[in-house]
Scaffold this active site. Sequence first.
Site, PDB file in Angstrom:
ATOM      1  N   SER A 156       0.825  -1.219   0.000  1.00  0.00           N
ATOM      2  CA  SER A 156       0.000   0.000   0.000  1.00  0.00           C
ATOM      3  C   SER A 156       0.853   1.261   0.000  1.00  0.00           C
ATOM      4  CB  SER A 156      -0.864  -0.020   1.272  1.00  0.00           C
ATOM      5  OG  SER A 156      -1.367   1.251   1.571  1.00  0.00           O
ATOM      6  N   GLU A 210       0.329   3.517   1.879  1.00  0.00           N
ATOM      7  CA  GLU A 210       0.474   3.875   3.297  1.00  0.00           C
ATOM      8  C   GLU A 210       1.885   3.557   3.802  1.00  0.00           C
ATOM      9  OE1 GLU A 210      -1.796   5.333   5.773  1.00  0.00           O
ATOM     10  OE2 GLU A 210      -2.410   6.094   3.837  1.00  0.00           O
ATOM     11  N   TYR A 233      -1.728   0.257  10.763  1.00  0.00           N
ATOM     12  CA  TYR A 233      -1.991  -0.406   9.476  1.00  0.00           C
ATOM     13  C   TYR A 233      -0.757  -0.324   8.570  1.00  0.00           C
ATOM     14  CZ  TYR A 233      -3.677  -0.943   4.668  1.00  0.00           C
ATOM     15  OH  TYR A 233      -3.803  -1.319   3.355  1.00  0.00           O
TER      16      TYR A 233
HETATM   17  P1  NAP Z   1     -11.592  -4.364   1.814  1.00  0.00           P
HETATM   18  O1  NAP Z   1     -12.746  -4.014   0.921  1.00  0.00           O
HETATM   19  O2  NAP Z   1     -11.568  -3.850   3.209  1.00  0.00           O
HETATM   20  O3  NAP Z   1     -11.519  -5.972   1.862  1.00  0.00           O
HETATM   21  C1  NAP Z   1     -10.739  -6.638   2.796  1.00  0.00           C
HETATM   22  C2  NAP Z   1     -10.992  -8.118   2.671  1.00  0.00           C
HETATM   23  O4  NAP Z   1     -10.227  -8.812   3.686  1.00  0.00           O
HETATM   24  C3  NAP Z   1     -12.457  -8.519   2.892  1.00  0.00           C
HETATM   25  O5  NAP Z   1     -12.778  -9.582   2.034  1.00  0.00           O
HETATM   26  C4  NAP Z   1     -12.450  -8.998   4.339  1.00  0.00           C
HETATM   27  O6  NAP Z   1     -13.478  -9.915   4.638  1.00  0.00           O
HETATM   28  C5  NAP Z   1     -11.095  -9.711   4.357  1.00  0.00           C
HETATM   29  N1  NAP Z   1     -10.623  -9.950   5.714  1.00  0.00           N
HETATM   30  C6  NAP Z   1     -10.483  -9.061   6.734  1.00  0.00           C
HETATM   31  N2  NAP Z   1     -10.031  -9.686   7.835  1.00  0.00           N
HETATM   32  C7  NAP Z   1      -9.895 -10.995   7.521  1.00  0.00           C
HETATM   33  C8  NAP Z   1      -9.483 -12.138   8.243  1.00  0.00           C
HETATM   34  N3  NAP Z   1      -9.153 -12.090   9.545  1.00  0.00           N
HETATM   35  N4  NAP Z   1      -9.441 -13.340   7.588  1.00  0.00           N
HETATM   36  C9  NAP Z   1      -9.824 -13.426   6.290  1.00  0.00           C
HETATM   37  N5  NAP Z   1     -10.241 -12.374   5.566  1.00  0.00           N
HETATM   38  C10 NAP Z   1     -10.278 -11.179   6.171  1.00  0.00           C
HETATM   39  O7  NAP Z   1     -10.208  -3.960   1.145  1.00  0.00           O
HETATM   40  P2  NAP Z   1      -9.868  -3.614  -0.392  1.00  0.00           P
HETATM   41  O8  NAP Z   1     -10.042  -2.159  -0.587  1.00  0.00           O
HETATM   42  O9  NAP Z   1     -10.556  -4.583  -1.281  1.00  0.00           O
HETATM   43  O10 NAP Z   1      -8.292  -3.860  -0.400  1.00  0.00           O
HETATM   44  C11 NAP Z   1      -7.743  -5.147  -0.702  1.00  0.00           C
HETATM   45  C12 NAP Z   1      -6.334  -5.237  -0.128  1.00  0.00           C
HETATM   46  O11 NAP Z   1      -5.530  -4.223  -0.695  1.00  0.00           O
HETATM   47  C13 NAP Z   1      -6.244  -5.047   1.379  1.00  0.00           C
HETATM   48  O12 NAP Z   1      -5.184  -5.856   1.838  1.00  0.00           O
HETATM   49  C14 NAP Z   1      -5.878  -3.583   1.541  1.00  0.00           C
HETATM   50  O13 NAP Z   1      -5.206  -3.376   2.761  1.00  0.00           O
HETATM   51  C15 NAP Z   1      -4.985  -3.397   0.336  1.00  0.00           C
HETATM   52  N6  NAP Z   1      -4.933  -2.049  -0.245  1.00  0.00           N
HETATM   53  C16 NAP Z   1      -6.083  -1.392  -0.549  1.00  0.00           C
HETATM   54  C17 NAP Z   1      -6.023  -0.151  -1.174  1.00  0.00           C
HETATM   55  C18 NAP Z   1      -7.258   0.604  -1.562  1.00  0.00           C
HETATM   56  O14 NAP Z   1      -7.166   1.801  -1.793  1.00  0.00           O
HETATM   57  N7  NAP Z   1      -8.401  -0.047  -1.681  1.00  0.00           N
HETATM   58  C19 NAP Z   1      -4.763   0.399  -1.485  1.00  0.00           C
HETATM   59  C20 NAP Z   1      -3.612  -0.316  -1.172  1.00  0.00           C
HETATM   60  C21 NAP Z   1      -3.708  -1.555  -0.567  1.00  0.00           C
HETATM   61  P3  NAP Z   1     -14.952  -9.397   5.107  1.00  0.00           P
HETATM   62  O15 NAP Z   1     -15.701  -9.134   3.830  1.00  0.00           O
HETATM   63  O16 NAP Z   1     -15.461 -10.558   5.886  1.00  0.00           O
HETATM   64  O17 NAP Z   1     -14.751  -8.160   5.929  1.00  0.00           O
HETATM   65  O1  F7E Z   2      -8.983   8.161   4.199  1.00  0.00           O
HETATM   66  C1  F7E Z   2      -9.348  11.576   5.488  1.00  0.00           C
HETATM   67  C2  F7E Z   2      -8.427  10.623   6.237  1.00  0.00           C
HETATM   68  O2  F7E Z   2      -9.980   6.065   5.076  1.00  0.00           O
HETATM   69  C3  F7E Z   2      -8.463   9.045   3.230  1.00  0.00           C
HETATM   70  C4  F7E Z   2      -7.290   2.169   2.555  1.00  0.00           C
HETATM   71  O3  F7E Z   2      -7.845   1.519   1.456  1.00  0.00           O
HETATM   72  O4  F7E Z   2      -6.050   3.669   1.140  1.00  0.00           O
HETATM   73  C5  F7E Z   2      -7.010   3.623   2.182  1.00  0.00           C
HETATM   74  O5  F7E Z   2      -6.533   4.296   3.330  1.00  0.00           O
HETATM   75  C6  F7E Z   2      -8.193  10.399   3.849  1.00  0.00           C
HETATM   76  C7  F7E Z   2      -7.392  10.342   5.154  1.00  0.00           C
HETATM   77  O6  F7E Z   2      -8.330   5.993   3.150  1.00  0.00           O
HETATM   78  C8  F7E Z   2     -12.637  11.219   6.948  1.00  0.00           C
HETATM   79  O7  F7E Z   2      -7.892  11.260   7.405  1.00  0.00           O
HETATM   80  C9  F7E Z   2     -11.316  12.831   6.389  1.00  0.00           C
HETATM   81  O8  F7E Z   2      -6.426  11.345   5.146  1.00  0.00           O
HETATM   82  O9  F7E Z   2     -10.572   6.820   2.736  1.00  0.00           O
HETATM   83  P1  F7E Z   2      -9.573   6.719   3.812  1.00  0.00           P
HETATM   84  P2  F7E Z   2      -6.788   5.860   3.580  1.00  0.00           P
HETATM   85  O10 F7E Z   2      -6.591   6.112   5.005  1.00  0.00           O
HETATM   86  O11 F7E Z   2      -6.000   6.670   2.601  1.00  0.00           O
HETATM   87  C10 F7E Z   2      -4.772   3.086   1.456  1.00  0.00           C
HETATM   88  C11 F7E Z   2      -3.885   3.195   0.235  1.00  0.00           C
HETATM   89  C12 F7E Z   2      -4.887   1.722   2.004  1.00  0.00           C
HETATM   90  O12 F7E Z   2      -3.995   0.884   1.827  1.00  0.00           O
HETATM   91  C13 F7E Z   2      -5.996   1.466   2.973  1.00  0.00           C
HETATM   92  O13 F7E Z   2      -6.283   0.067   3.068  1.00  0.00           O
HETATM   93  O14 F7E Z   2      -9.438  10.979   4.188  1.00  0.00           O
HETATM   94  N1  F7E Z   2     -10.676  11.671   6.063  1.00  0.00           N
HETATM   95  N2  F7E Z   2     -12.510  12.577   6.933  1.00  0.00           N
HETATM   96  C14 F7E Z   2     -11.486  10.652   6.395  1.00  0.00           C
HETATM   97  N3  F7E Z   2     -11.327   9.316   6.247  1.00  0.00           N
HETATM   98  C15 F7E Z   2     -12.338   8.513   6.661  1.00  0.00           C
HETATM   99  N4  F7E Z   2     -12.223   7.168   6.496  1.00  0.00           N
HETATM  100  N5  F7E Z   2     -13.478   9.018   7.216  1.00  0.00           N
HETATM  101  C16 F7E Z   2     -13.681  10.380   7.390  1.00  0.00           C
HETATM  102  O15 F7E Z   2     -14.708  10.803   7.892  1.00  0.00           O
END
Ligand code: NAP
Ligand code: F7E
Length: 340
Positions: free
Chosen positions: A134, A136, A158
């Site tokens: 990520s 992050e 995270y």
């Molecule tokens: P998401 O919608 O939150 O999906 C997470 C998945 O992990 C869900 O299927 C969840 O199951 C499963 N999970 C959580 N805890 C688990 C456990 N203990 N055992 C088995 N499965 C579990 O995330 P996403 O946005 O699709 O992201 C996919 C991956 O890419 C994640 O690893 C995330 O950290 C990473 N990532 C995401 C982004 C982004 O912007 N979306 C960017 C960079 C990296 P449930 O449905 O049961 O909750």
């Molecule tokens: O926050 C600000 C918050 O939770 C984005 C995950 O998929 O992308 C995701 O992480 C920004 C942050 O995503 C609210 O403080 C303001 O600066 O949508 P987010 P994230 O933290 O960037 C990365 C790449 C991953 O890997 C992660 O799995 O938005 N923000 N107000 C807020 N964020 C949330 N959630 N809620 C608010 O009310």
Amino acid sequence: MKRALVTGITGQDGSYLAEFLIARGYEVHGIVRRSSAAGAQRIEHLRRETLGPAPRLVLHDGDMADGSGLARIVREVRPAEVYNLAAQSHVGVSFDQPTYTADVTAVGALRLLEAIRDQQEATGEQIRFYQASSSELYGRVASTPQDESTPFHPRSPYGVAKLYAHWITINYRESYGLFSCCGILFNHESPRRGESFVTRKITRAATRIKVGLQEKLRLGNLDARRDWGFAGDYVEAMWLMLQQPTPSEYVIATDETHSVREFCEMAFARLGLDYRDHVEIDPRYFRPAEVDLLRGSAAKARRELGWSPSVNFSTLVGMMVDEDLQIAAAERDHPPRTSM
Ligand code: NAP
Ligand code: F7E
């Protein structure tokens, strides 16, 4: 037929990846954790479409916290490719649940790698592994845009857990010759995005405000900047990484950055609304440490994978607002019934 195993298949990315792989002729196996309620809405359509004597989508009960269960699934499925998408993926939640996040997001990846290493040694069959790293990892960024050579400085439990998973994936490549890749994906969104992430929280609220179901939207830091792409584009990059002759790390991003405020402005404006009339700041959503700015350069992915994003920021916002408007209108016209 190639067999792929996907953890996190019920999540946003898991659902797009499963669709992508099935369309390319794969038999897809997914790991689903136990829940008291039906939790596989994002892949329900795939389950229905692929039913039959030789189903193309097979689900297994499992949990990233349970290493012996993961090993059994890997033994039974004998996958050619494993995509590790499962994680406690919410940055804000990770400050409240740091130990759980480390167990699932960091050690979970190790459990899966151990299962793969044992299986590969026992059978001699190569298993290609994708780890969902990520942006992050960059956290307090050293330079902009971020690429594969930018130093890491994670800013949340995270981010730190993902850093462990990232390096253990590389370590298993260097130590045991595993074909293991890390995709350093910047934020990617879609109409299937979880509703507690900021983009979907905004589009859900703006559309509900538009149809009269809600008045206000409470948010935290509006000044944070992110590089937001479309999840459907990003799952293709995951697959492309595993088709290369050698494993590596790749940044996947759009090279554009926008603030949360700009996202609000555009989403509300599409509905003829001014976000300033509806958005209130609630300090509960501030994070103990914030990632202020992300913008990724996917030049290496462009060059080596031939990958580029097809959806830009305004198209992404439009796509999410339009789908959520339909959901909000249906909610208004058919309010959900509560059972006793
Ligand atoms: P998401 O919608 O939150 O999906 C997470 C998945 O992990 C869900 O299927 C969840 O199951 C499963 N999970 C959580 N805890 C688990 C456990 N203990 N055992 C088995 N499965 C579990 O995330 P996403 O946005 O699709 O992201 C996919 C991956 O890419 C994640 O690893 C995330 O950290 C990473 N990532 C995401 C982004 C982004 O912007 N979306 C960017 C960079 C990296 P449930 O449905 O049961 O909750
Ligand atoms: O926050 C600000 C918050 O939770 C984005 C995950 O998929 O992308 C995701 O992480 C920004 C942050 O995503 C609210 O403080 C303001 O600066 O949508 P987010 P994230 O933290 O960037 C990365 C790449 C991953 O890997 C992660 O799995 O938005 N923000 N107000 C807020 N964020 C949330 N959630 N809620 C608010 O009310």
